[in-house]
Design an enzyme around this catalytic site. Structure first.
Site, PDB file in Angstrom:
ATOM      1  N   SER A  57       1.072  -1.113   0.145  1.00  0.00           N
ATOM      2  CA  SER A  57       0.052  -0.046   0.193  1.00  0.00           C
ATOM      3  C   SER A  57       0.678   1.059  -0.187  1.00  0.00           C
ATOM      4  CB  SER A  57      -0.755   0.054   1.283  1.00  0.00           C
ATOM      5  OG  SER A  57      -1.862   1.507   1.366  1.00  0.00           O
ATOM      6  N   TYR A  83      -1.487   0.100  10.101  1.00  0.00           N
ATOM      7  CA  TYR A  83      -1.481  -0.328   9.214  1.00  0.00           C
ATOM      8  C   TYR A  83      -0.144  -0.001   8.267  1.00  0.00           C
ATOM      9  CZ  TYR A  83      -3.037  -0.978   4.524  1.00  0.00           C
ATOM     10  OH  TYR A  83      -3.895  -1.273   2.886  1.00  0.00           O
TER      11      TYR A  83
END
Length: 205
Positions: A57, A83
């Site tokens: 990501s 994250y």
């Protein structure tokens, strides 16, 4: 088989741990794929030109570095920070694994990528207020984000493109090589995160 694509993503608005005692965001986004790769690697080595693709990501750019002193975010847990750090750990270990594979001339390559902003259910564990906001802006987000079908393009490119047959240790965005978080190129940091990951999943690698 000759391709392993690790594609896992999860956001949690509150800190929770697995039954093994691992913080869930780190476990889902990094430790799980890390362990799976370890378990399948010997089979991959038997296939000439095998490839490992780690779907990542752009949020791995958020942290300046991975905090090995508090990898489970027991202090000051925050959803996007957790994250981003988990995804950064995955990039660091992607590069470290490629160095190890190249050193032993294993004939296996490993790369990572950002698939783009894709319409998935990765946010289902976010706080209800954020989920509500996401639903409110769904029509706009639908136009701006990729479909799941479009989101797999870079993964398929990295997994199958003939021009990447011997390319490893790279990060891709929109089917093109791109720069990852500056700290991801620190070999000493990568080794630390690698050793820590091995410890957390209970393997010697």
């Amino acid at each position: 088989f000759d391709v392993l694509i690790n594609n896992a993503g999860m956001l949690r608005h509150e800190r929770k741990v697995t039954k093994e005692g691992q913080e869930m965001t780190l476990a889902a986004n990094h430790l799980g794929p890390f362990l799976l790769t370890h378990l399948l690697l010997e089979d991959l080595k038997k296939k000439k030109g095998a490839r490992i693709v780690n779907v990542n990501s752009s949020l791995h750019h958020l942290p300046k570095r991975f905090d090995c002193e508090d990898p489970q975010m027991e202090r000051n847990y925050e959803m996007f920070s957790a994250y981003g750090r988990a995804k950064l750990a995955a990039v660091l270990c992607t590069y470290e694994l490629q160095r190890r594979l190249a050193e032993e001339k294993a004939g296996v390559t490993v790369n990572c990528l950002h698939p783009g902003q894709v319409m998935t259910d990765v946010s289902k564990n976010m706080h209800w207020i954020l989920r509500y906001g996401e639903l409110m802006f769904y029509p706009m987000m639908y136009l701006m984000r990729k479909t799941a079908y479009q989101g797999c393009f870079t993964s398929v490119h990295v997994a199958t493109s003939p021009e990447l047959a011997v390319v490893g240790g790279k990060y891709f965005v929109n089917c093109r090589e791109a720069r990852s978080n500056p700290s991801s190129y620190n070999k000493e940091e990568a080794k630390k995160v690698w050793d820590l990951s091995c410890k957390l999943v209970g393997v010697s690698w």
